[in-house]
Each structure stands twice: as C-alpha cells, then as structure tokens.
Design a protein around this motif. Sequence first.
Motif: not given
Length: 258
Positions: A43-50, A66-83
């Motif tokens: 499971l790979e996540v390309d996280f883009e932030v300025p 992405t999961y292998g070559d597959e684009k994951v369109k149905d992630a169970e969780e996807m949220e950002f946390e910042y501090w």
Amino acid sequence: MKKRIWTILAVLAMALLAACGSGGENDDTEQESSNEEEEIKALEVDFEVPDTAEVGETVQLKATVTYGDEKVKDAEEMEFEYWEKGNEEDSTMVQSTNNEDGTYTAEVTFDHDGIYEMYAHTTARDMHTMPKKSITVGDGAESEEDSGDSDSDDHGDHHTEGFGMHFDKPDSIKAKEETDLTVHLQMDDNPFEDADVRFEIWKDGSENHEYVDAEETKAGEYNAGHTFDDAGSYKMIIHVENDEGLHEHKEFQLEVTE
C-alpha cells in the motif's frame, strides 16, 4: 496375452501417476508464484504538500493511494492530521474528499506563522500507512523556537528521526466494558514491525499503574484490550521498544464515563 495386457495397464498407470505428480508440481509452482506476486504488493501513498505557504492561504493536501499497480478508489480511511511542530497533542483531523480516481484531497488554512507537521492516515486492503510531511507557514522560525522541545518532553513525544506513532483514540470509553486500544507505528513511512508495545495506564491521582502488552495484529498495527474499573480521568503512556535498542514513549489523556 494376459501378461501383455497387465504390462500395458501397468505402464499406463505409471504414466498417469507421473502426469498427476507433474500437474501437482505445476499447480504448487503456480500457487507459489501467485503468493509471491501478492506478497510484493504494498500500500503506497504519495502525499503531496507544498513546502511553504502564507498565513490565511488555502493549502491543498493531496494523497494518491495505490496498491501495486492498482489505484485505490475505495480506501476505508483517508484523513489528514496536522499540528504545530512540538505540539502534536493539539492536532486537528481533516476528512478528505474521495475523487474516485485514487486521489484524496482536502483544503486547510493556517492562522499564524509556524512549522506544521502532518500525517496522511490511510487504511486500505487490510493495511495502514501514514506518510508524514511538513510545511512552513509564513516566517515559521519563531514558532518553531517558541514551541521548542519542552512541550514535547512534557508529553513524552518520540524523538527518533523517521519514527511515527498514531494512537486510534476511542470515541468513547465506558467503565467496566472492554475497550480496544490500537496504535499504528511506522519508520520512514513503512510499517514498524516486530516491536514490543506496552500500554501503561493509571487513574489521575493513583499510584497503581497497570501494564498491558499489545499484540501486532497487522504490519505496524498493535492492539490490546483493557477494562477500566471506574469512571474518571486516566493517563496512558504507550511504550515502544525493539531489539535494536529503540525506546519511544508518548503520553495520552483518556476520559472514562459510567
């Protein structure tokens, strides 16, 4: 004549057995190849932030999953946390928008100068990952100096470069009911496996500390169950160690209701 017939039958039987054995080996080989192919997927996540932003500027956070070559369109969780750096206890969670093409986005603004750190918490395909990024808002330097390391020390934050800890704080905790305690660990954006994880729990004002060992249920995910005897305010320290000498810990405040 009968002898010849028996000889022919014996030869046919041996040929059939050899074919079955060969087929089994092929099946095993194909199965092994399939398993190896499955194992190398991640499971790979390309996280883009300025790198930088101005105070009050709208900043887009974007994660491509992405999961292998597959684009994951149905992630169970996807949220950002910042501090703000040095103050992870006072973090903000932001739900993402699923663009249904493997990308997840959110927009945030910052109301004062500072250096901010953030995770892209992602759960999909029975795995969890949380790549970490940082952004400098405005001048940034003054906020970093003000936040310092004192607050970090007060809360027992981790200090190892590349190490990340995320506790899935329960929405509610009730006395006399077992509560699921889960923490995700990673090192350099990869699941941190084979660690010794222990929850140290005590009620405010009490000298009685309980220690609960966690089990690694998935790569980098550690879980334990605990029942709080009484309602009230509790403190919890998550201790993480491994055979290479790493020892990290972080403190959390928990509220238990009747």
